[in-house]
Motif scaffolding. Sequence first.
Motif, PDB file in Angstrom:
ATOM      1  N   LEU A   1       0.830  -1.199   0.000  1.00  0.00           N
ATOM      2  CA  LEU A   1       0.000   0.000   0.000  1.00  0.00           C
ATOM      3  C   LEU A   1       0.871   1.259   0.000  1.00  0.00           C
ATOM      4  CD1 LEU A   1      -2.938   0.874   0.043  1.00  0.00           C
ATOM      5  CD2 LEU A   1      -2.821   0.928   2.538  1.00  0.00           C
ATOM      6  N   ASN A   2       1.909   1.253   0.825  1.00  0.00           N
ATOM      7  CA  ASN A   2       2.834   2.389   0.881  1.00  0.00           C
ATOM      8  C   ASN A   2       3.587   2.525  -0.442  1.00  0.00           C
ATOM      9  OD1 ASN A   2       4.197   4.542   1.862  1.00  0.00           O
ATOM     10  ND2 ASN A   2       5.404   3.406   3.356  1.00  0.00           N
ATOM     11  N   TRP A   3       3.995   1.396  -1.023  1.00  0.00           N
ATOM     12  CA  TRP A   3       4.701   1.421  -2.305  1.00  0.00           C
ATOM     13  C   TRP A   3       3.804   2.002  -3.399  1.00  0.00           C
ATOM     14  CZ3 TRP A   3       9.197   1.481  -4.455  1.00  0.00           C
ATOM     15  CH2 TRP A   3       9.328   1.193  -5.800  1.00  0.00           C
ATOM     16  N   ASP A   4       2.534   1.617  -3.428  1.00  0.00           N
ATOM     17  CA  ASP A   4       1.591   2.138  -4.430  1.00  0.00           C
ATOM     18  C   ASP A   4       1.401   3.646  -4.276  1.00  0.00           C
ATOM     19  OD1 ASP A   4       1.260  -0.369  -5.477  1.00  0.00           O
ATOM     20  OD2 ASP A   4      -0.622  -0.773  -4.421  1.00  0.00           O
ATOM     21  N   ALA A   5       1.298   4.110  -3.037  1.00  0.00           N
ATOM     22  CA  ALA A   5       1.126   5.540  -2.797  1.00  0.00           C
ATOM     23  C   ALA A   5       2.368   6.316  -3.237  1.00  0.00           C
ATOM     24  CB  ALA A   5       0.845   5.791  -1.318  1.00  0.00           C
ATOM     25  N   THR A   6       3.537   5.787  -2.950  1.00  0.00           N
ATOM     26  CA  THR A   6       4.784   6.437  -3.357  1.00  0.00           C
ATOM     27  C   THR A   6       4.897   6.470  -4.873  1.00  0.00           C
ATOM     28  OG1 THR A   6       5.838   5.656  -1.340  1.00  0.00           O
ATOM     29  CG2 THR A   6       7.287   6.384  -3.106  1.00  0.00           C
ATOM     30  N   ARG A   7       4.557   5.381  -5.519  1.00  0.00           N
ATOM     31  CA  ARG A   7       4.622   5.296  -6.980  1.00  0.00           C
ATOM     32  C   ARG A   7       3.642   6.289  -7.609  1.00  0.00           C
ATOM     33  NH1 ARG A   7       8.388   4.705  -9.943  1.00  0.00           N
ATOM     34  NH2 ARG A   7       7.481   5.381 -11.853  1.00  0.00           N
ATOM     35  N   ALA A   8       2.454   6.424  -7.040  1.00  0.00           N
ATOM     36  CA  ALA A   8       1.466   7.372  -7.560  1.00  0.00           C
ATOM     37  C   ALA A   8       1.977   8.803  -7.415  1.00  0.00           C
ATOM     38  CB  ALA A   8       0.135   7.197  -6.827  1.00  0.00           C
ATOM     39  N   GLU A   9       2.614   9.108  -6.306  1.00  0.00           N
ATOM     40  CA  GLU A   9       3.179  10.449  -6.089  1.00  0.00           C
ATOM     41  C   GLU A   9       4.286  10.745  -7.101  1.00  0.00           C
ATOM     42  OE1 GLU A   9       3.740  14.184  -4.306  1.00  0.00           O
ATOM     43  OE2 GLU A   9       2.127  12.745  -4.012  1.00  0.00           O
ATOM     44  N   VAL A  10       5.145   9.772  -7.339  1.00  0.00           N
ATOM     45  CA  VAL A  10       6.225   9.948  -8.313  1.00  0.00           C
ATOM     46  C   VAL A  10       5.641  10.159  -9.710  1.00  0.00           C
ATOM     47  CG1 VAL A  10       8.144   8.770  -9.465  1.00  0.00           C
ATOM     48  CG2 VAL A  10       7.956   8.715  -6.971  1.00  0.00           C
ATOM     49  N   ASP A  11       4.660   9.381 -10.074  1.00  0.00           N
ATOM     50  CA  ASP A  11       4.028   9.533 -11.392  1.00  0.00           C
ATOM     51  C   ASP A  11       3.394  10.905 -11.546  1.00  0.00           C
ATOM     52  OD1 ASP A  11       4.807   6.997 -12.080  1.00  0.00           O
ATOM     53  OD2 ASP A  11       2.854   6.081 -11.609  1.00  0.00           O
ATOM     54  N   TYR A  12       2.743  11.374 -10.497  1.00  0.00           N
ATOM     55  CA  TYR A  12       2.108  12.693 -10.531  1.00  0.00           C
ATOM     56  C   TYR A  12       3.149  13.791 -10.728  1.00  0.00           C
ATOM     57  CZ  TYR A  12      -0.054  16.953  -8.796  1.00  0.00           C
ATOM     58  OH  TYR A  12      -0.493  18.246  -8.669  1.00  0.00           O
ATOM     59  N   ARG A  13       4.234  13.720  -9.963  1.00  0.00           N
ATOM     60  CA  ARG A  13       5.281  14.754 -10.073  1.00  0.00           C
ATOM     61  C   ARG A  13       5.983  14.711 -11.424  1.00  0.00           C
ATOM     62  NH1 ARG A  13       7.668  16.365  -4.351  1.00  0.00           N
ATOM     63  NH2 ARG A  13       5.785  16.067  -3.145  1.00  0.00           N
ATOM     64  N   MET A  14       6.169  13.528 -11.975  1.00  0.00           N
ATOM     65  CA  MET A  14       6.778  13.419 -13.303  1.00  0.00           C
ATOM     66  C   MET A  14       5.868  14.039 -14.360  1.00  0.00           C
ATOM     67  SD  MET A  14       9.783  12.117 -13.136  1.00  0.00           S
ATOM     68  CE  MET A  14      10.084  11.582 -14.800  1.00  0.00           C
ATOM     69  N   ALA A  15       4.567  13.823 -14.232  1.00  0.00           N
ATOM     70  CA  ALA A  15       3.625  14.423 -15.184  1.00  0.00           C
ATOM     71  C   ALA A  15       3.648  15.949 -15.069  1.00  0.00           C
ATOM     72  CB  ALA A  15       2.217  13.892 -14.928  1.00  0.00           C
ATOM     73  N   GLU A  16       3.740  16.467 -13.841  1.00  0.00           N
ATOM     74  CA  GLU A  16       3.833  17.920 -13.655  1.00  0.00           C
ATOM     75  C   GLU A  16       5.103  18.469 -14.298  1.00  0.00           C
ATOM     76  OE1 GLU A  16       1.872  20.383 -12.102  1.00  0.00           O
ATOM     77  OE2 GLU A  16       0.393  18.812 -12.414  1.00  0.00           O
TER      78      GLU A  16
END
Length: 69
Positions: free
Chosen positions: A4-19
């Motif tokens: 769950l923590n890994w998924d949340a971290t991955r989602a945050e990284v994906d969001y920042r990369m898109a920004e």
Amino acid sequence: MSDLNWDATRAEVDYRMAELRRTAQAARMSRANRVVRWVRAHRMTNVEVPEQERRTGAVVPEARARHTA
């Protein structure tokens, strides 16, 4: 690290990369687009402002004059 923590971290990284991709794309905007945006911004904000008039100080009543001195 839990899944769950890994998924949340991955989602945050994906969001920042898109920004970052969106910011980089905006930075590569063509010169023509920059000129058009500059002209629009300056035309829209070209407002006539009346000249400021100088005012004289008002006469302070005697009762207030003692407190401000």
